[in-house]
Design a protein around this motif. Sequence first.
Motif, PDB file in Angstrom:
ATOM      1  N   LEU A  99       0.800  -1.224   0.000  1.00  0.00           N
ATOM      2  CA  LEU A  99       0.000   0.000   0.000  1.00  0.00           C
ATOM      3  C   LEU A  99       0.834   1.276   0.000  1.00  0.00           C
ATOM      4  N   GLU A 100       2.155   1.160   0.017  1.00  0.00           N
ATOM      5  CA  GLU A 100       3.001   2.341  -0.075  1.00  0.00           C
ATOM      6  C   GLU A 100       3.179   2.810  -1.518  1.00  0.00           C
ATOM      7  N   ALA A 101       2.627   2.081  -2.469  1.00  0.00           N
ATOM      8  CA  ALA A 101       2.713   2.466  -3.879  1.00  0.00           C
ATOM      9  C   ALA A 101       1.581   3.411  -4.275  1.00  0.00           C
ATOM     10  N   PHE A 102       0.629   3.652  -3.363  1.00  0.00           N
ATOM     11  CA  PHE A 102      -0.545   4.466  -3.670  1.00  0.00           C
ATOM     12  C   PHE A 102      -0.593   5.698  -2.772  1.00  0.00           C
ATOM     13  N   PRO A 103      -1.022   6.837  -3.305  1.00  0.00           N
ATOM     14  CA  PRO A 103      -1.202   8.009  -2.438  1.00  0.00           C
ATOM     15  C   PRO A 103      -2.420   7.831  -1.528  1.00  0.00           C
ATOM     16  N   LEU A 104      -2.415   8.510  -0.391  1.00  0.00           N
ATOM     17  CA  LEU A 104      -3.510   8.368   0.576  1.00  0.00           C
ATOM     18  C   LEU A 104      -4.855   8.778  -0.004  1.00  0.00           C
ATOM     19  N   ASP A 105      -4.867   9.779  -0.870  1.00  0.00           N
ATOM     20  CA  ASP A 105      -6.152  10.230  -1.394  1.00  0.00           C
ATOM     21  C   ASP A 105      -6.783   9.246  -2.373  1.00  0.00           C
ATOM     22  N   SER A 106      -6.052   8.226  -2.806  1.00  0.00           N
ATOM     23  CA  SER A 106      -6.649   7.198  -3.668  1.00  0.00           C
ATOM     24  C   SER A 106      -7.190   6.031  -2.848  1.00  0.00           C
ATOM     25  N   MET A 107      -7.005   6.069  -1.526  1.00  0.00           N
ATOM     26  CA  MET A 107      -7.461   4.995  -0.640  1.00  0.00           C
ATOM     27  C   MET A 107      -8.773   5.394   0.020  1.00  0.00           C
ATOM     28  N   ALA A 108      -9.574   4.374   0.335  1.00  0.00           N
ATOM     29  CA  ALA A 108     -10.835   4.625   1.026  1.00  0.00           C
ATOM     30  C   ALA A 108     -10.981   3.606   2.158  1.00  0.00           C
ATOM     31  N   LEU A 109     -11.220   4.108   3.365  1.00  0.00           N
ATOM     32  CA  LEU A 109     -11.499   3.241   4.500  1.00  0.00           C
ATOM     33  C   LEU A 109     -12.960   2.850   4.392  1.00  0.00           C
ATOM     34  N   GLN A 118      -7.363  -7.821  17.888  1.00  0.00           N
ATOM     35  CA  GLN A 118      -6.698  -6.608  17.393  1.00  0.00           C
ATOM     36  C   GLN A 118      -7.574  -5.931  16.333  1.00  0.00           C
ATOM     37  N   PRO A 119      -7.625  -4.611  16.319  1.00  0.00           N
ATOM     38  CA  PRO A 119      -8.409  -3.932  15.275  1.00  0.00           C
ATOM     39  C   PRO A 119      -7.719  -4.037  13.914  1.00  0.00           C
ATOM     40  N   VAL A 120      -8.528  -4.263  12.890  1.00  0.00           N
ATOM     41  CA  VAL A 120      -8.031  -4.352  11.520  1.00  0.00           C
ATOM     42  C   VAL A 120      -8.905  -3.445  10.661  1.00  0.00           C
ATOM     43  N   ALA A 121      -8.268  -2.567   9.894  1.00  0.00           N
ATOM     44  CA  ALA A 121      -8.994  -1.663   9.008  1.00  0.00           C
ATOM     45  C   ALA A 121      -9.108  -2.291   7.623  1.00  0.00           C
ATOM     46  N   LEU A 122     -10.243  -2.074   6.986  1.00  0.00           N
ATOM     47  CA  LEU A 122     -10.461  -2.555   5.623  1.00  0.00           C
ATOM     48  C   LEU A 122     -10.333  -1.355   4.685  1.00  0.00           C
ATOM     49  N   VAL A 123      -9.289  -1.373   3.859  1.00  0.00           N
ATOM     50  CA  VAL A 123      -8.969  -0.253   2.978  1.00  0.00           C
ATOM     51  C   VAL A 123      -9.132  -0.710   1.537  1.00  0.00           C
ATOM     52  N   ALA A 171      -1.559  12.076   9.811  1.00  0.00           N
ATOM     53  CA  ALA A 171      -2.552  12.034   8.737  1.00  0.00           C
ATOM     54  C   ALA A 171      -3.624  11.028   9.136  1.00  0.00           C
ATOM     55  N   THR A 172      -4.821  11.212   8.609  1.00  0.00           N
ATOM     56  CA  THR A 172      -5.910  10.281   8.915  1.00  0.00           C
ATOM     57  C   THR A 172      -6.585   9.837   7.626  1.00  0.00           C
ATOM     58  N   LEU A 173      -7.102   8.649   7.682  1.00  0.00           N
ATOM     59  CA  LEU A 173      -7.905   8.089   6.602  1.00  0.00           C
ATOM     60  C   LEU A 173      -9.262   7.810   7.232  1.00  0.00           C
ATOM     61  N   GLN A 174     -10.303   8.520   6.782  1.00  0.00           N
ATOM     62  CA  GLN A 174     -11.602   8.425   7.437  1.00  0.00           C
ATOM     63  C   GLN A 174     -12.552   7.531   6.665  1.00  0.00           C
ATOM     64  N   LEU A 175     -13.508   6.972   7.410  1.00  0.00           N
ATOM     65  CA  LEU A 175     -14.501   6.059   6.858  1.00  0.00           C
ATOM     66  C   LEU A 175     -15.306   6.765   5.767  1.00  0.00           C
ATOM     67  N   GLN A 176     -15.407   6.119   4.614  1.00  0.00           N
ATOM     68  CA  GLN A 176     -16.149   6.673   3.493  1.00  0.00           C
ATOM     69  C   GLN A 176     -17.540   6.045   3.440  1.00  0.00           C
ATOM     70  N   GLU A 177     -18.557   6.876   3.303  1.00  0.00           N
ATOM     71  CA  GLU A 177     -19.904   6.341   3.159  1.00  0.00           C
ATOM     72  C   GLU A 177     -20.098   5.856   1.731  1.00  0.00           C
ATOM     73  N   ARG A 178     -20.962   4.882   1.591  1.00  0.00           N
ATOM     74  CA  ARG A 178     -21.219   4.313   0.266  1.00  0.00           C
ATOM     75  C   ARG A 178     -21.909   5.315  -0.624  1.00  0.00           C
ATOM     76  N   SER A 179     -21.442   5.429  -1.851  1.00  0.00           N
ATOM     77  CA  SER A 179     -22.129   6.277  -2.827  1.00  0.00           C
ATOM     78  C   SER A 179     -23.050   5.401  -3.640  1.00  0.00           C
ATOM     79  N   LYS A 180     -24.264   5.902  -3.885  1.00  0.00           N
ATOM     80  CA  LYS A 180     -25.268   5.092  -4.592  1.00  0.00           C
ATOM     81  C   LYS A 180     -25.174   5.272  -6.069  1.00  0.00           C
TER      82      LYS A 180
END
Length: 180
Positions: A99-109, A118-123, A171-180
């Motif tokens: 995941l270091e090959a992608f910029p943060l703004d192209s990722m979605a939590l 342990q907590p695991v994030a789905l990106v 920096a933070t990556l915030q949860l994205q709501e589903r777009s319809k």
Amino acid sequence: MKHAHITLLLIAGFALVGCGSSKEDDVRAWMVQEHNQTKPHVPPIQPPKQFIPEPYANTTAVDPFSNLKLTQALKRDSSQSSTNASLVAPELARRKEALEAFPLDSMALVGSIIKAGQPVALVKVDNLLYQVKLGNYLGLNFGRVTKITETEVTLREIVQDAVGEWIERVATLQLQERSK
């Protein structure tokens, strides 16, 4: 015929009224009189203060142009750059993660789960889903995951500032709501 006489009398009356003195002349005369009576009051300008130069007599302090002062500044700068270099050196020596090959703004939590306590994030990146744990790296700026909650992933990034020095930032990556 009677109407003609009345109309003629009215026209003559209006002509006589128009020949009389108008109020405009009175107003003009009053304005001239007031203008002549008014005298502006301008206070005199104060003379400027006399500048008296003071000689520099602080002989007990360190001369700002001395070699000692320059040496101290150079030592301080070199110790700061070595501290900043210590931030980046371990990051350059390790193997990069996927995941270091992608910029943060192209990722979605898109969610988070608890796996083995342990907590695991789905990106989501490029329509692929990745599991991210504490200590994993994300983004192009050496971003290391420091905290995972239900709604966001917090990263510690190492970036260069405007001067070229390496600094840490959050920096933070915030949860994205589903777009319809």
